[in-house]
Design a protein around this motif. Structure first.
Motif, PDB file in Angstrom:
ATOM      1  N   THR A 101     -50.869  42.173   9.023  1.00  0.00           N
ATOM      2  CA  THR A 101     -49.532  41.645   9.285  1.00  0.00           C
ATOM      3  C   THR A 101     -49.028  42.072  10.659  1.00  0.00           C
ATOM      4  O   THR A 101     -48.494  41.254  11.431  1.00  0.00           O
ATOM      5  CB  THR A 101     -48.559  42.129   8.194  1.00  0.00           C
ATOM      6  N   LEU A 102     -49.195  43.357  10.983  1.00  0.00           N
ATOM      7  CA  LEU A 102     -48.763  43.855  12.294  1.00  0.00           C
ATOM      8  C   LEU A 102     -49.554  43.193  13.421  1.00  0.00           C
ATOM      9  O   LEU A 102     -48.984  42.801  14.456  1.00  0.00           O
ATOM     10  CB  LEU A 102     -48.934  45.374  12.351  1.00  0.00           C
ATOM     11  N   ALA A 103     -50.877  43.044  13.224  1.00  0.00           N
ATOM     12  CA  ALA A 103     -51.710  42.399  14.241  1.00  0.00           C
ATOM     13  C   ALA A 103     -51.326  40.936  14.419  1.00  0.00           C
ATOM     14  O   ALA A 103     -51.357  40.403  15.537  1.00  0.00           O
ATOM     15  CB  ALA A 103     -53.189  42.517  13.853  1.00  0.00           C
ATOM     16  N   SER A 104     -50.946  40.252  13.324  1.00  0.00           N
ATOM     17  CA  SER A 104     -50.494  38.861  13.425  1.00  0.00           C
ATOM     18  C   SER A 104     -49.236  38.769  14.262  1.00  0.00           C
ATOM     19  O   SER A 104     -49.075  37.842  15.079  1.00  0.00           O
ATOM     20  CB  SER A 104     -50.233  38.294  12.026  1.00  0.00           C
ATOM     21  N   LEU A 105     -48.305  39.729  14.083  1.00  0.00           N
ATOM     22  CA  LEU A 105     -47.094  39.767  14.899  1.00  0.00           C
ATOM     23  C   LEU A 105     -47.445  39.964  16.376  1.00  0.00           C
ATOM     24  O   LEU A 105     -46.891  39.287  17.257  1.00  0.00           O
ATOM     25  CB  LEU A 105     -46.186  40.899  14.416  1.00  0.00           C
ATOM     26  N   CYS A 106     -48.396  40.869  16.630  1.00  0.00           N
ATOM     27  CA  CYS A 106     -48.827  41.108  18.017  1.00  0.00           C
ATOM     28  C   CYS A 106     -49.501  39.871  18.612  1.00  0.00           C
ATOM     29  O   CYS A 106     -49.313  39.569  19.800  1.00  0.00           O
ATOM     30  CB  CYS A 106     -49.779  42.307  18.064  1.00  0.00           C
ATOM     31  N   CYS A 107     -50.273  39.142  17.806  1.00  0.00           N
ATOM     32  CA  CYS A 107     -50.884  37.897  18.284  1.00  0.00           C
ATOM     33  C   CYS A 107     -49.805  36.902  18.707  1.00  0.00           C
ATOM     34  O   CYS A 107     -49.889  36.268  19.760  1.00  0.00           O
ATOM     35  CB  CYS A 107     -51.743  37.275  17.182  1.00  0.00           C
ATOM     36  N   GLY A 108     -48.794  36.751  17.861  1.00  0.00           N
ATOM     37  CA  GLY A 108     -47.746  35.781  18.138  1.00  0.00           C
ATOM     38  C   GLY A 108     -46.892  36.136  19.342  1.00  0.00           C
ATOM     39  O   GLY A 108     -46.328  35.244  19.981  1.00  0.00           O
ATOM     40  N   LEU A 109     -46.810  37.432  19.635  1.00  0.00           N
ATOM     41  CA  LEU A 109     -45.987  37.876  20.766  1.00  0.00           C
ATOM     42  C   LEU A 109     -46.815  38.184  22.010  1.00  0.00           C
ATOM     43  O   LEU A 109     -46.260  38.615  23.024  1.00  0.00           O
ATOM     44  CB  LEU A 109     -45.199  39.133  20.370  1.00  0.00           C
ATOM     45  N   ALA A 110     -48.139  37.978  21.953  1.00  0.00           N
ATOM     46  CA  ALA A 110     -49.031  38.360  23.056  1.00  0.00           C
ATOM     47  C   ALA A 110     -48.623  37.671  24.359  1.00  0.00           C
ATOM     48  O   ALA A 110     -48.477  36.439  24.398  1.00  0.00           O
ATOM     49  CB  ALA A 110     -50.472  38.011  22.718  1.00  0.00           C
ATOM     50  N   PRO A 111     -48.447  38.438  25.457  1.00  0.00           N
ATOM     51  CA  PRO A 111     -48.041  37.846  26.733  1.00  0.00           C
ATOM     52  C   PRO A 111     -49.178  37.183  27.495  1.00  0.00           C
ATOM     53  O   PRO A 111     -48.943  36.382  28.400  1.00  0.00           O
ATOM     54  CB  PRO A 111     -47.490  39.047  27.513  1.00  0.00           C
ATOM     55  N   ASN A 112     -50.427  37.543  27.154  1.00  0.00           N
ATOM     56  CA  ASN A 112     -51.576  36.958  27.858  1.00  0.00           C
ATOM     57  C   ASN A 112     -52.796  36.987  26.956  1.00  0.00           C
ATOM     58  O   ASN A 112     -52.746  37.503  25.818  1.00  0.00           O
ATOM     59  CB  ASN A 112     -51.848  37.709  29.175  1.00  0.00           C
ATOM     60  N   LEU A 113     -53.901  36.455  27.462  1.00  0.00           N
ATOM     61  CA  LEU A 113     -55.109  36.333  26.650  1.00  0.00           C
ATOM     62  C   LEU A 113     -55.677  37.697  26.253  1.00  0.00           C
ATOM     63  O   LEU A 113     -56.145  37.878  25.121  1.00  0.00           O
ATOM     64  CB  LEU A 113     -56.171  35.523  27.410  1.00  0.00           C
ATOM     65  N   GLY A 114     -55.642  38.667  27.161  1.00  0.00           N
ATOM     66  CA  GLY A 114     -56.188  39.990  26.852  1.00  0.00           C
ATOM     67  C   GLY A 114     -55.504  40.626  25.661  1.00  0.00           C
ATOM     68  O   GLY A 114     -56.169  41.159  24.752  1.00  0.00           O
ATOM     69  N   TRP A 115     -54.169  40.589  25.638  1.00  0.00           N
ATOM     70  CA  TRP A 115     -53.430  41.137  24.506  1.00  0.00           C
ATOM     71  C   TRP A 115     -53.723  40.357  23.227  1.00  0.00           C
ATOM     72  O   TRP A 115     -53.834  40.941  22.137  1.00  0.00           O
ATOM     73  CB  TRP A 115     -51.936  41.114  24.803  1.00  0.00           C
ATOM     74  N   LEU A 116     -53.864  39.058  23.347  1.00  0.00           N
ATOM     75  CA  LEU A 116     -54.151  38.233  22.171  1.00  0.00           C
ATOM     76  C   LEU A 116     -55.516  38.586  21.579  1.00  0.00           C
ATOM     77  O   LEU A 116     -55.659  38.701  20.358  1.00  0.00           O
ATOM     78  CB  LEU A 116     -54.099  36.746  22.551  1.00  0.00           C
ATOM     79  N   LEU A 117     -56.522  38.775  22.437  1.00  0.00           N
ATOM     80  CA  LEU A 117     -57.856  39.117  21.945  1.00  0.00           C
ATOM     81  C   LEU A 117     -57.867  40.480  21.260  1.00  0.00           C
ATOM     82  O   LEU A 117     -58.513  40.671  20.218  1.00  0.00           O
ATOM     83  CB  LEU A 117     -58.865  39.091  23.093  1.00  0.00           C
ATOM     84  N   ALA A 118     -57.160  41.463  21.846  1.00  0.00           N
ATOM     85  CA  ALA A 118     -57.095  42.787  21.226  1.00  0.00           C
ATOM     86  C   ALA A 118     -56.422  42.706  19.856  1.00  0.00           C
ATOM     87  O   ALA A 118     -56.888  43.323  18.873  1.00  0.00           O
ATOM     88  CB  ALA A 118     -56.337  43.751  22.137  1.00  0.00           C
ATOM     89  N   ALA A 119     -55.336  41.929  19.780  1.00  0.00           N
ATOM     90  CA  ALA A 119     -54.639  41.777  18.504  1.00  0.00           C
ATOM     91  C   ALA A 119     -55.500  41.037  17.491  1.00  0.00           C
ATOM     92  O   ALA A 119     -55.483  41.359  16.292  1.00  0.00           O
ATOM     93  CB  ALA A 119     -53.318  41.032  18.727  1.00  0.00           C
ATOM     94  N   ARG A 120     -56.283  40.040  17.948  1.00  0.00           N
ATOM     95  CA  ARG A 120     -57.169  39.312  17.017  1.00  0.00           C
ATOM     96  C   ARG A 120     -58.261  40.221  16.457  1.00  0.00           C
ATOM     97  O   ARG A 120     -58.643  40.100  15.295  1.00  0.00           O
ATOM     98  CB  ARG A 120     -57.805  38.122  17.741  1.00  0.00           C
ATOM     99  N   ALA A 121     -58.772  41.147  17.285  1.00  0.00           N
ATOM    100  CA  ALA A 121     -59.772  42.091  16.787  1.00  0.00           C
ATOM    101  C   ALA A 121     -59.168  42.983  15.702  1.00  0.00           C
ATOM    102  O   ALA A 121     -59.796  43.222  14.656  1.00  0.00           O
ATOM    103  CB  ALA A 121     -60.312  42.936  17.938  1.00  0.00           C
ATOM    104  N   LEU A 122     -57.940  43.475  15.936  1.00  0.00           N
ATOM    105  CA  LEU A 122     -57.263  44.278  14.911  1.00  0.00           C
ATOM    106  C   LEU A 122     -57.000  43.447  13.653  1.00  0.00           C
ATOM    107  O   LEU A 122     -57.113  43.938  12.534  1.00  0.00           O
ATOM    108  CB  LEU A 122     -55.948  44.818  15.462  1.00  0.00           C
TER     109      LEU A 122
END
Length: 482
Positions: free
Chosen positions: A95-116
């Motif tokens: 759930t927390l990682a999904s929130l981080c995915c949705g708020l990711a400012p760029n691709l790098g943050w999105l990929l890290a959140a998707r791994a989590l």
């Protein structure tokens, strides 16, 4: 005068068991949705994040790599730390990682959140099944397992259309943010309804294979990076990463031979029939995943469809596979797994050849009709191949064999995303020099599915050459008339 026997009445689930099963069902549905929900948005994500095709592939790959690395060992980790406790942690992390995915400012943050998110998904997928027996009466375990399996298939089927709908209505971030309210509800339900863990035995600490898990993660990550970094797959960095993947794989096999509780049993790979069927499973999974990675770009940029139509179109394949699952199982029981395995591969081959040979002027119908044939053949092959694998091993080794089957499938999903995606990107780049974007994407699609057809043709030849007898399985020759 004796009375006729009446069927035993199935006792209704107690209230707590119903809530527990509801929480486990949601914990199975959410990660299954996220296996495919992002695929429909890949073209949109590439544009929104100013990323190349090979870069946005990692939105799918990061999730798959985390699940594949952990799925085989999560059960033992649950024995060590407590299944309920670990499942709650997995839901919270997802759930927390999904929130981080949705708020990711760029691709790098999105990929890290998707791994989590993938780590949380692995915990949820494995422990939901492990907790069924602890949550419902023994007489209802089979139906509960069937419900979780149905929801897993439903999640994968609905994911692309839901993703397309969310992108078209509220934007791409909501394909991840939709998990936040669902995750909170699931976490509260699981916390209130699942039985408290029995204190784990400290001795089980020795049963978790930390070296094997790390080597598997290294091998998978190096393999995926080798196929997705840059346009030149023969560059020194790519070749070095591929060599690292091979070295890590060799070390992994050596570690598994000495591990007290291995992720998989290398000795089983000495069985010729099992090796063949695991290879078939890998090849077929590679091809199926390529349709979920290549398909969105062809539909969006080749046919010019809007995100909602892309999502709905992508759902056709998983939906056909889901609906064909039960009839496929009946055919396997009635006509034999060996013949149905070959028939499924033949159906996939014919569908892929149609995708390659039919002109693009046929539009969406010319794409979805052959794709439905491919996925129906896939459902038939899966039911037959899984039956052959389970029939061909000692009953006491079926658990370890099922782990190998899951590993080969996930390796195929990663290969379909990385290898077939890299092929699509390479053909598209080469074609774009002399063609317009729709034509270049169409050429790349035909070329990629042409290679996929060759992979299925190879699988069919391997299946036809496998003549080893399987206990309880009628040979195809008995099914011929006369």
């Amino acid at each position: 005068m004796t009375s006729l026997a009446t069927p035993a009445t199935v006792e209704a689930l107690p209230s707590r068991a119903r809530w527990a099963l509801g929480s486990l069902s949601l914990a199975m549905l959410m990660p299954s949705l996220d296996t495919s929900i992002a695929n429909a948005g890949l073209p949109t994500l590439a544009q929104a994040l100013d990323a190349s095709f090979q870069q946005v592939q990692w939105i799918v790959l990061a999730y798959l790599l985390a699940i594949t690395t952990l799925i085989a060992s999560v059960g033992r980790l649950g024995d060590l730390l407590g299944r309920r406790r670990l499942l709650l942690g997995g839901i919270a992390l997802f759930t927390l990682a999904s929130l981080c995915c949705g708020l990711a400012p760029n691709l790098g943050w999105l990929l890290a959140a998707r791994a989590l998110q993938g780590v949380g998904a692995a915990l949820m997928l494995a422990l939901s099944i492990a907790l069924v027996a602890d949550s419902v009466p023994k007489a209802r375990t089979g139906s509960a397992m069937g419900l979780l399996g149905t929801l897993s298939a439903l999640g994968t089927s609905v994911g692309p259309s839901l993703g397309g709908l969310l992108i078209a209505s509220v934007g791409w971030r909501w394909i991840f943010l939709v998990n936040v309210p669902l995750g909170i509800v699931t976490l509260l339900l699981a916390w209130r309804s699942l039985a408290v863990d029995v204190r784990p035995n400290v001795a089980t600490r020795l049963a978790f294979d930390y070296p094997g898990t790390l080597l598997l993660a290294l091998a998978l990550a190096a393999y995926a990076l080798a196929l997705t970094l840059g346009q030149d797959l023969l560059a020194p960095l790519n070749l070095g990463l591929l060599a690292l993947a091979i070295l890590a794989s060799a070390l992994l096999v050596g570690v598994q031979r000495r591990a007290a509780a291995p992720l998989f049993q290398p000795a089983l790979l000495r069985l010729h029939g099992l090796r063949v069927r695991l290879l078939l499973n890998l090849l077929v999974s590679t091809v199926i995943m390529s349709t979920l990675v290549v398909g969105p770009f062809y539909l969006a940029r080749g046919l010019g469809l809007e995100p909602l139509l892309v999502g709905l179109s992508l759902s056709v394949g998983p939906l056909v596979a889901t609906l064909a699952g039960w009839p496929a199982g009946r055919l396997v029981d009635r006509l034999g797994a060996r013949c149905m395995s070959r028939s499924g591969l033949l159906g996939m081959l014919l569908g892929l050849l149609a995708l390659v040979l039919l002109p693009g002027s046929l539009g969406l119908a010319g794409y979805l009709t052959p794709l439905a044939l491919v996925t129906a053949g896939y459902a038939l092959f899966q039911a037959a191949n899984n039956s052959l694998v389970m029939l061909d091993v000692d009953p006491q080794q079926r658990g370890l064999t099922a782990g190998l089957l899951s590993l080969s499938r996930n390796l195929g999903l990663i290969s379909g995303t990385a290898a077939m995606g890299a092929l699509f990107a390479w053909i598209n780049s080469a074609s774009a020099v002399t063609r317009t974007m729709p034509d270049a994407v169409g050429t790349a699609m035909h070329g990629t599915y042409g290679v996929a057809a060759l992979l299925i043709a190879l699988a069919l030849m391997l299946a036809l050459s496998d003549r080893l007898s399987v206990p309880g399985e009628p040979p195809c020759e008995r099914l011929r008339p006369g």
